[in-house]
Every structure is written in structure tokens, then in C-alpha cells.
Design an enzyme around this catalytic site. Structure first.
Site, mmCIF file in Angstrom:
data_model
loop_
_atom_site.group_PDB
_atom_site.id
_atom_site.type_symbol
_atom_site.label_atom_id
_atom_site.label_comp_id
_atom_site.label_asym_id
_atom_site.label_seq_id
_atom_site.Cartn_x
_atom_site.Cartn_y
_atom_site.Cartn_z
ATOM 1 N N HIS A 62 0.853 -1.194 0.000
ATOM 2 C CA HIS A 62 0.000 0.000 0.000
ATOM 3 C C HIS A 62 0.890 1.244 0.000
ATOM 4 O O HIS A 62 1.185 1.808 1.056
ATOM 5 C CB HIS A 62 -0.900 -0.023 1.234
ATOM 6 C CG HIS A 62 -1.991 1.005 1.253
ATOM 7 N ND1 HIS A 62 -3.333 0.684 1.183
ATOM 8 C CD2 HIS A 62 -1.943 2.356 1.358
ATOM 9 C CE1 HIS A 62 -4.056 1.788 1.252
ATOM 10 N NE2 HIS A 62 -3.225 2.824 1.355
ATOM 11 N N HIS A 64 1.635 5.033 -2.020
ATOM 12 C CA HIS A 64 1.252 6.076 -2.981
ATOM 13 C C HIS A 64 2.528 6.545 -3.703
ATOM 14 O O HIS A 64 3.061 7.621 -3.424
ATOM 15 C CB HIS A 64 0.561 7.223 -2.261
ATOM 16 C CG HIS A 64 -0.738 6.832 -1.632
ATOM 17 N ND1 HIS A 64 -1.919 6.806 -2.327
ATOM 18 C CD2 HIS A 64 -1.025 6.411 -0.363
ATOM 19 C CE1 HIS A 64 -2.901 6.403 -1.527
ATOM 20 N NE2 HIS A 64 -2.374 6.152 -0.329
ATOM 21 N N THR A 100 -7.605 9.346 -2.319
ATOM 22 C CA THR A 100 -8.717 10.289 -2.382
ATOM 23 C C THR A 100 -8.828 10.937 -3.753
ATOM 24 O O THR A 100 -9.922 11.107 -4.296
ATOM 25 C CB THR A 100 -8.523 11.408 -1.333
ATOM 26 O OG1 THR A 100 -8.171 10.840 -0.088
ATOM 27 C CG2 THR A 100 -9.780 12.239 -1.185
ATOM 28 N N TYR A 131 -10.585 5.965 -4.388
ATOM 29 C CA TYR A 131 -11.643 5.921 -3.367
ATOM 30 C C TYR A 131 -13.036 5.691 -3.969
ATOM 31 O O TYR A 131 -13.892 5.073 -3.351
ATOM 32 C CB TYR A 131 -11.662 7.243 -2.600
ATOM 33 C CG TYR A 131 -10.726 7.359 -1.418
ATOM 34 C CD1 TYR A 131 -9.600 6.562 -1.296
ATOM 35 C CD2 TYR A 131 -10.976 8.287 -0.406
ATOM 36 C CE1 TYR A 131 -8.751 6.688 -0.213
ATOM 37 C CE2 TYR A 131 -10.130 8.424 0.686
ATOM 38 C CZ TYR A 131 -9.014 7.621 0.777
ATOM 39 O OH TYR A 131 -8.181 7.745 1.861
ATOM 40 N N ARG A 164 -14.827 10.820 2.897
ATOM 41 C CA ARG A 164 -14.193 11.211 1.636
ATOM 42 C C ARG A 164 -14.516 10.248 0.502
ATOM 43 O O ARG A 164 -14.143 10.484 -0.646
ATOM 44 C CB ARG A 164 -12.675 11.289 1.823
ATOM 45 C CG ARG A 164 -12.219 12.384 2.757
ATOM 46 C CD ARG A 164 -10.773 12.199 3.158
ATOM 47 N NE ARG A 164 -10.595 11.000 3.979
ATOM 48 C CZ ARG A 164 -9.408 10.512 4.345
ATOM 49 N NH1 ARG A 164 -8.304 11.103 3.929
ATOM 50 N NH2 ARG A 164 -9.338 9.440 5.114
ATOM 51 N N HIS A 196 -9.962 0.663 1.804
ATOM 52 C CA HIS A 196 -9.581 1.669 2.801
ATOM 53 C C HIS A 196 -10.713 1.797 3.795
ATOM 54 O O HIS A 196 -11.848 2.117 3.436
ATOM 55 C CB HIS A 196 -9.336 3.000 2.071
ATOM 56 C CG HIS A 196 -9.438 4.208 2.941
ATOM 57 N ND1 HIS A 196 -8.341 4.933 3.341
ATOM 58 C CD2 HIS A 196 -10.523 4.843 3.472
ATOM 59 C CE1 HIS A 196 -8.733 5.964 4.075
ATOM 60 N NE2 HIS A 196 -10.051 5.928 4.169
ATOM 61 N N ARG A 228 -6.641 2.193 12.970
ATOM 62 C CA ARG A 228 -6.835 3.639 13.055
ATOM 63 C C ARG A 228 -7.718 4.051 14.231
ATOM 64 O O ARG A 228 -7.685 5.194 14.678
ATOM 65 C CB ARG A 228 -7.398 4.186 11.747
ATOM 66 C CG ARG A 228 -8.850 3.888 11.491
ATOM 67 C CD ARG A 228 -9.288 4.408 10.123
ATOM 68 N NE ARG A 228 -8.864 5.772 9.936
ATOM 69 C CZ ARG A 228 -8.453 6.290 8.759
ATOM 70 N NH1 ARG A 228 -8.412 5.539 7.687
ATOM 71 N NH2 ARG A 228 -8.093 7.536 8.686
ATOM 72 N N ASP A 284 1.371 2.868 3.846
ATOM 73 C CA ASP A 284 0.614 4.026 3.341
ATOM 74 C C ASP A 284 1.565 5.161 2.976
ATOM 75 O O ASP A 284 1.198 6.340 3.001
ATOM 76 C CB ASP A 284 -0.420 4.489 4.357
ATOM 77 C CG ASP A 284 -1.592 5.237 3.721
ATOM 78 O OD1 ASP A 284 -1.613 5.350 2.476
ATOM 79 O OD2 ASP A 284 -2.467 5.711 4.451
#
Length: 388
Positions: A62, A64, A100, A131, A164, A196, A228, A284
Site C-alpha cells: 500500500h 502512494h 482520495t 476511493y 471522503r 480503505h 486507526r 501508506d
């Protein structure tokens, strides 16, 4: 060719002190003693592994890689990751994804960045989508992306229980899971729907509903960010006991009252006698780490980095978890779950991806696809546009 001598090998099981012979991008031979012929044999680089531990290169599912974020406006878009952001933190295989922002970041850019990192020396894959549901793809469907594009292994990260996201219905998620599963069946890939999980009130309930209301196997579902908050952390143990698989985010620390560090949640799971092969971890990295108040207003923004992967391994070991178990969620478990043959282990015939750690578990050397990327704590190979 490369010979690593007198190193303690964890594959991730402890194999004892061994010598590892690497030929091109594969581990060719592992033995207590390996002699290189003095005549009529290609040149072999020799590394002395005395006092070091060899562990598999990390698999971060995961990342980005081409940046993320943007919840605070255009100035909050995070930059792309460089090669050494990954290699200097032990990551030799990663799966890139959008988050997002599926508008200014797109699948074409993601795939191009994955190919760039691959050409620079590591192994890369991608999730298709972002997302949104319906999500954004390169071809006309998620299934087609998985079948026709080599690097795409599944769909993600699809936002669930998050303000989101696009608030997909149960039917939307079941349909998307079916698309990823069938794409995987046709192509021989994992075909995983990578979800997510946000701070929403439903928590993991939509994922329970997929299992309850469809015939979708657990092997095709992977919710992430389960540490989280307390709601998700509690629900994930119930989900694991049912046979599910989860991903824990190493970049989530005890930043709020509800957040649980990756090592803490992992230890709680192990106490429930749940197999570590049902748990993966990821950083992440490259994504923004936004904090919102109760009204949904952005209050703080940080950026994830791959260093949290090794941090999590160290924290687990310092808390009493054996190294063999501490390594699994970032090596052997993701390799098995994502169907990456030759990854996640130090064994003959496997890809030559490994890390040499010192006695404090700091990264001394990184080998990716048989090439030394980091040596004596410093990168030896840089990305094309990195400042050396």
C-alpha cells in the site's frame, strides 16, 4: 554474481549461519560453506555478513508511489516517492495505488511511476481504482484492467466508512469484489479488493456484509487501516476469527486516543492464536495523513513514509515478539496472499531480495533483484532524478 558469507539467515524462519550465493536476480544456493572456483569462473562480488542478519526484502502492498493527498487543497498534494525512499527502508517490492484524488492523479500516471521504479531496480505492482465507486480504471472495467495489464493485481484503495468516499452500497461492493475475483481467476493473479477503512460509524460492518450476503471468499478481500481506531481494531479480531485477512498500517501510530500502533495490534492478534499469515502490514507511504475534527474540518496533515515498516518490526521484537513472527506480515504473508511467487522468502530459486540488519536491527545492506541498492547504510543506486 554475489556471495554473502557467514550471515545469520531468517527466511523468515531462522536457518542458522549460512552463505548465500546469488546469480543474476535469483538466490542460487544457500549452504554452510560455498567455495568459488579460482579459475574459469565469472567474477563474484563477496560481502562479509559476519554479525549481520539476512531477512527477506520487505513487501509493502500500500504505497502512494506517485503521491497522494490534496484534502487541504492543491498545495497539500504530496510529492512522488523516490527510489531510495523505498530501498533505504528495506522495501524491495511494492504495490502502488491512488487514494482520495482520482482526478489530478490517474491510473496512467500510477502505472508509469510503477514502471519507472521497476526499471530503477525494485519490483512493482499496482491496484486499479481510487476511493470512488464506480472507480477509475485504465480500460473499460476493473476486470479488464486486471486481465490485460500485467502490473495490476486487483482493485484499491476503495473507500469504505469514510466521509471522503462515495458511500458505496453493499451491492456496489459485492459487484466490485466479484469483478476483482473473476479478473484474478482469468489472469492467475490474486484478484483482491483492497478496501480503505475510514473513521465512519459503520466501521468494518460493510465488509462483514460482503461475506454475509455473497459467496465471496475471504482470500479476495483485504481491508486496511484497521488500527486507526478502537472500533476497527476490535472488529478486525472478530473478522480474523471468521477466517478473514487484514492489513495493518505501520504509518498509524498512537496519534490519537483511538489509534493503535501496528505492533500493538499485531501482538493482540497473536494472543488470540490467529495465524500471522492472515495479517499483512503496509506503510501508506507517499499518502497524506490528514486529521479531521468532529465537523470534518482538516486540522493537521502529515506525510507517510516507508520507514514505518522497519519501525514496526523493531517495535514488535522489542516487545517480545520473535523475529521470525515479526517479519511475516511484511514478507512471507503478503507474498502468499498476493500470489507473488519467489517473493517473501530467502530460499534457493527465490528472487534475490534481501536485507542485512545489524545487531540493532538497522539496515546495513539491501539487495533487490540481485543488485546491491544500499551498502554500509548508504544508497548505492539512486533514482534517475534524485540528488545524489
Amino acid at each position: 554474481m554475489l556471495l554473502i558469507k557467514n550471515v545469520d539467515v531468517f527466511d523468515p524462519e531462522f536457518l542458522g549461519k549460512k552463505n548465500i550465493f546469488i546469480c543474476f536476480d535469483k538466490i542460487a544456493y544457500i549452504s554452510k560453506s560455498i567455495s568459488i572456483p579460482s579459475r574459469n569462473f565469472p567474477e563474484v562480488k563477496i560481502l562479509d555478513g559476519t554479525g549481520l542478519k539476512a531477512v527477506p526484502g520487505l513487501i509493502d502492498l500500500h504505497v502512494h508511489i506517485n503521491g497522494g493527498g490534496g484534502e487541504g487543497g492543491f498545495k497539500n498534494r504530496t510529492p512522488e516517492l523516490n527510489l531510495t525512499d523505498l530501498t533505504s527502508n528495506g522495501v524491495t517490492t511494492c504495490v502502488g495505488l491512488l487514494g482520495t484524488d482520482g482526478i489530478t492523479r490517474n491510473m496512467g500516471g500510477l502505472l508509469a511511476k510503477a514502471k519507472a521504479l521497476q526499471s530503477e531496480g525494485i519490483t512493482t505492482y499496482c491496484w486499479t481504482g481510487c476511493y470512488d465507486v464506480p472507480t477509475r480504471t485504465l480500460t473499460n472495467s476493473v476486470r479488464s484492467d486486471i486481465v490485460t495489464i500485467d502490473k495490476i493485481i486487483g482493485a484499491g484503495e476503495i473507500a469504505v466508512s469514510d466521509h471522503r468516499g462515495s458511500h458505496p452500497s453493499d451491492e456496489d461492493l459485492i459487484h466490485l469484489a466479484c469483478e476483482t475475483r473473476v479478473g484474478g481467476l482469468i489472469s492467475g493473479k490474486c484478484g483482491v479488493l483492497h478496501m480503505h477503512m475510514g473513521d465512519g460509524k459503520k466501521g468494518l460492518t460493510p465488509v462483514f456484509d460482503i461475506v454475509e450476503d455473497s459467496d465471496m471468499p475471504f482470500e479476495n478481500l483485504l481491508p486496511t487501516h484497521l488500527n486507526r481506531n478502537k472500533l476497527l481494531s476490535g472488529q478486525c479480531i472478530e473478522y480474523l476469527k471468521m477466517g478473514g485477512f487484514i492489513d495493518i498500517t505501520t504509518g498509524i501510530k498512537n496519534e490519537g486516543d483511538d489509534a493503535v500502533s501496528s505492533s500493538q495490534l499485531y501482538q493482540s492478534i497473536l494472543k488470540e492464536n490467529i495465524s500471522p499469515y492472515h495479517i499483512t502490514m503496509s506503510s501508506d507511504a507517499g499518502g497524506s495523513m490528514p486529521f479531521f475534527d468532529k465537523n470534518g474540518k482538516l486540522t493537521k496533515l502529515t506525510r507517510g513514509m516507508p520507514s514505518t515498516d522497519m519501525d514496526s518490526i523493531r517495535e514488535s521484537i522489542e516487545s517480545g515478539v520473535p523475529m521470525e513472527l515479526a517479519l511475516i506480515p511484511l514478507t512471507a504473508s503478503p507474498a502468499r496472499f498476493l500470489k507473488f511467487p519467489g517473493k517473501g522468502k530467502i530460499a534457493e530459486g527465490c528472487d534475490a531480495d534481501l536485507i542485512l540488519l545489524d545487531d540493532k536491527l538497522n539496515i546495513n545492506t539491501v539487495v533487490s533483484r540481485g543488485k546491491i541498492m544500499v551498502q554500509n547504510y548508504k544508497p548505492t543506486v539512486y533514482g534517475t532524478f534524485e540528488n545524489k
